[in-house]
Design an enzyme around this catalytic site. Structure first.
Site, PDB file in Angstrom:
ATOM      1  N   GLN A 106     -10.265  -4.032  -3.185  1.00  0.00           N
ATOM      2  CA  GLN A 106     -11.543  -3.512  -2.713  1.00  0.00           C
ATOM      3  C   GLN A 106     -12.640  -3.727  -3.743  1.00  0.00           C
ATOM      4  O   GLN A 106     -13.740  -4.188  -3.419  1.00  0.00           O
ATOM      5  CB  GLN A 106     -11.402  -2.016  -2.383  1.00  0.00           C
ATOM      6  CG  GLN A 106     -12.675  -1.405  -1.845  1.00  0.00           C
ATOM      7  CD  GLN A 106     -13.037  -1.887  -0.457  1.00  0.00           C
ATOM      8  OE1 GLN A 106     -12.218  -1.822   0.459  1.00  0.00           O
ATOM      9  NE2 GLN A 106     -14.247  -2.399  -0.283  1.00  0.00           N
ATOM     10  N   CYS A 110     -16.386   1.737   0.703  1.00  0.00           N
ATOM     11  CA  CYS A 110     -15.222   0.903   1.035  1.00  0.00           C
ATOM     12  C   CYS A 110     -14.739   1.116   2.461  1.00  0.00           C
ATOM     13  O   CYS A 110     -14.024   0.276   2.987  1.00  0.00           O
ATOM     14  CB  CYS A 110     -14.099   1.175   0.044  1.00  0.00           C
ATOM     15  SG  CYS A 110     -13.542   2.886   0.020  1.00  0.00           S
ATOM     16  N   ASP A 166     -17.346   6.926  -1.779  1.00  0.00           N
ATOM     17  CA  ASP A 166     -16.081   6.840  -1.044  1.00  0.00           C
ATOM     18  C   ASP A 166     -15.774   8.254  -0.541  1.00  0.00           C
ATOM     19  O   ASP A 166     -16.391   9.234  -0.989  1.00  0.00           O
ATOM     20  CB  ASP A 166     -14.976   6.316  -1.982  1.00  0.00           C
ATOM     21  CG  ASP A 166     -13.612   6.171  -1.297  1.00  0.00           C
ATOM     22  OD1 ASP A 166     -13.571   6.107  -0.051  1.00  0.00           O
ATOM     23  OD2 ASP A 166     -12.589   6.112  -2.019  1.00  0.00           O
ATOM     24  N   HIS A 211      -7.433   0.569  -6.307  1.00  0.00           N
ATOM     25  CA  HIS A 211      -7.615  -0.273  -5.114  1.00  0.00           C
ATOM     26  C   HIS A 211      -8.323  -1.565  -5.570  1.00  0.00           C
ATOM     27  O   HIS A 211      -9.501  -1.785  -5.293  1.00  0.00           O
ATOM     28  CB  HIS A 211      -8.458   0.497  -4.088  1.00  0.00           C
ATOM     29  CG  HIS A 211      -8.431  -0.057  -2.702  1.00  0.00           C
ATOM     30  ND1 HIS A 211      -7.690  -1.167  -2.349  1.00  0.00           N
ATOM     31  CD2 HIS A 211      -9.049   0.353  -1.557  1.00  0.00           C
ATOM     32  CE1 HIS A 211      -7.859  -1.407  -1.051  1.00  0.00           C
ATOM     33  NE2 HIS A 211      -8.686  -0.506  -0.555  1.00  0.00           N
ATOM     34  N   ARG A 227     -13.668  -8.414   2.671  1.00  0.00           N
ATOM     35  CA  ARG A 227     -12.248  -8.213   2.332  1.00  0.00           C
ATOM     36  C   ARG A 227     -11.448  -9.451   2.727  1.00  0.00           C
ATOM     37  O   ARG A 227     -10.550  -9.884   2.006  1.00  0.00           O
ATOM     38  CB  ARG A 227     -11.677  -6.978   3.077  1.00  0.00           C
ATOM     39  CG  ARG A 227     -12.218  -5.633   2.640  1.00  0.00           C
ATOM     40  CD  ARG A 227     -11.796  -5.237   1.244  1.00  0.00           C
ATOM     41  NE  ARG A 227     -10.353  -5.149   1.092  1.00  0.00           N
ATOM     42  CZ  ARG A 227      -9.597  -4.109   1.464  1.00  0.00           C
ATOM     43  NH1 ARG A 227     -10.143  -3.044   2.000  1.00  0.00           N
ATOM     44  NH2 ARG A 227      -8.289  -4.118   1.258  1.00  0.00           N
ATOM     45  N   ARG A 251       0.873  -1.183   0.000  1.00  0.00           N
ATOM     46  CA  ARG A 251       0.000   0.000   0.000  1.00  0.00           C
ATOM     47  C   ARG A 251       0.908   1.230   0.000  1.00  0.00           C
ATOM     48  O   ARG A 251       1.660   1.453   0.949  1.00  0.00           O
ATOM     49  CB  ARG A 251      -0.914   0.017   1.227  1.00  0.00           C
ATOM     50  CG  ARG A 251      -1.583   1.379   1.404  1.00  0.00           C
ATOM     51  CD  ARG A 251      -2.692   1.389   2.422  1.00  0.00           C
ATOM     52  NE  ARG A 251      -3.855   0.694   1.929  1.00  0.00           N
ATOM     53  CZ  ARG A 251      -5.082   0.817   2.453  1.00  0.00           C
ATOM     54  NH1 ARG A 251      -5.283   1.633   3.468  1.00  0.00           N
ATOM     55  NH2 ARG A 251      -6.095   0.147   1.946  1.00  0.00           N
TER      56      ARG A 251
HETATM   57  N1   CP Z   1     -11.177  -0.007   2.589  1.00  0.00           N
HETATM   58  C1   CP Z   1      -9.889  -0.036   3.023  1.00  0.00           C
HETATM   59  O1   CP Z   1      -8.960  -0.312   2.280  1.00  0.00           O
HETATM   60  O2   CP Z   1      -9.753   0.249   4.352  1.00  0.00           O
HETATM   61  P1   CP Z   1      -8.380   0.519   5.119  1.00  0.00           P
HETATM   62  O3   CP Z   1      -7.825   1.831   4.609  1.00  0.00           O
HETATM   63  O4   CP Z   1      -8.759   0.561   6.563  1.00  0.00           O
HETATM   64  O5   CP Z   1      -7.433  -0.600   4.819  1.00  0.00           O
HETATM   65  N1  NVA Z   2     -10.038   6.666  -1.612  1.00  0.00           N
HETATM   66  C1  NVA Z   2      -9.638   6.278  -0.285  1.00  0.00           C
HETATM   67  C2  NVA Z   2      -9.840   4.817  -0.089  1.00  0.00           C
HETATM   68  C3  NVA Z   2      -9.493   4.309   1.279  1.00  0.00           C
HETATM   69  C4  NVA Z   2      -9.658   2.833   1.426  1.00  0.00           C
HETATM   70  C5  NVA Z   2      -8.201   6.677  -0.040  1.00  0.00           C
HETATM   71  O1  NVA Z   2      -7.380   6.475  -0.942  1.00  0.00           O
HETATM   72  O2  NVA Z   2      -7.896   7.192   1.027  1.00  0.00           O
END
Ligand code: CP
Ligand code: NVA
Length: 305
Positions: free
Chosen positions: A133, A262, A222, A130, A290, A103
């Site tokens: 997700q 998400c 989101d 992502h 997930r 990530r």
């Molecule tokens: N939806 C998601 O990826 O959540 P986190 O940022 O908590 O991992």
């Molecule tokens: N769009 C959000 C998703 C988090 C899971 C971000 O990138 O922060």
């Protein structure tokens, strides 16, 4: 399946189905109390340059449930944070680990890591995409609606990594995608252009969320302020006025609409607490999934390697 899961472009139509079938099988086994040790003795490295609740816990617990082990590697604490190259890090990690989940901010960094790694690399979120997700979201839609074929899925909000992931999914699978984004906050133009020509059932970009949501089977949103965009917060909150998923917008969708997010949610910004906690919401089942979907991804990518 390809070695890595960096984006939906890595998946053929049949790969989506295999992931969903595997996730359903693993979920059923877990609920029945059966143990599956398909990744016994294997280790997943998890590199995090951004915060996470769901991704970290579901990957770590998922590896444990499959008989393997997961290592949390903060980007700040490994040598990559002090300038060791991505290529060298990928080569070294390939000597110890059986898979890596990353990530981070730059999507290109994950692509570069995957290029030099000889083990599977899974994208756990970048500024661009992502994929884990959106696969989970589709799996949840299959559970709730019996399938995604022919459905109308409305994404209302920021043209961010989630929106881009939905656009790629719509370029691969037969559902209608109706996006509602304020001007200046559209999904990535290259992804959108490619998807518009490849999508089996079509993608429409609206400026009016009320039009976009009409007859929708799924209403998705989101955060308006993704990780790394905190400086844009005040401006974005203003520009997204009218895009909040509230009860009024839900009432304009199809009568059996399900609402998805998400998470993490900013209650009172992109979505109201009433909707998150209301009868149309499947948001917490979505979050649970997930675990099941990522176990499927890890089993499919890592079992034979
Ligand atoms: N939806 C998601 O990826 O959540 P986190 O940022 O908590 O991992
Ligand atoms: N769009 C959000 C998703 C988090 C899971 C971000 O990138 O922060």
């Amino acid at each position: 399946m390809k070695k890595d899961l960096i984006s939906g472009y890595d998946l053929e139509r049949g790969d989506f189905d295999v992931i969903f079938e595997t996730a359903a099988r693993l979920k059923k086994s877990l609920k029945a109390g059966e143990s599956i040790a398909s990744l016994k003795g294997k280790t997943l490295g998890m590199i995090f340059d951004k915060s996470s609740t769901r991704t970290r816990i579901s990957f770590e617990v998922g590896m444990y449930q499959l008989g393997g082990n997961a290592l949390f590697l903060s980007g700040r604490d490994i040598q990559i944070g002090r300038g060791e190259t991505i290529a060298d890090t990928a080569r070294i990690m390939s000597r110890y680990l059986d898979g890596v989940m990353i990530r981070t901010y730059s999507h290109e960094s994950v692509e570069e890591f995957a290029k030099y790694a000889t083990i599977p690399v899974i994208n756990g979120l970048t500024d661009l995409l992502h994929p884990c997700q959106v696969l989970t979201d589709l799996f949840t839609i299959i559970e709730k609606k019996g399938g995604y074929e022919g459905l109308k899925i409305c994404y209302a909000g920021d043209g961010n990594n989630m929106a881009n992931s939905w656009v790629i999914a719509a370029s691969r699978l037969p559902f209608h995608l109706d996006l509602a984004c304020p001007e200046g906050y559209d999904p990535d133009p290259d992804i959108l252009k490619r998807a518009m020509s490849e999508a089996p059932l079509g993608i429409t970009l609206h400026r009016d969320p009320e039009l976009a949501v009409r007859d929708a089977d799924v209403l998705y949103t989101d955060t308006w302020v993704s990780m790394g965009q905190e400086d844009e917060r005040d401006e974005k909150i203003q520009r997204f006025e009218g895009f909040q998923v509230d009860q009024r917008l839900v009432d304009k969708a199809g009568k059996d609409v399900i609402v998805m997010h998400c998470l993490p949610a900013h209650r009172g910004e992109e979505i109201t607490a009433e909707v998150i906690d209301g009868p149309r919401s499947v948001i917490f089942d979505e979050a649970e999934n997930r675990l099941h979907v990522q176990k499927a991804i890890m089993e499919l990518l890592m079992k034979e390697r």
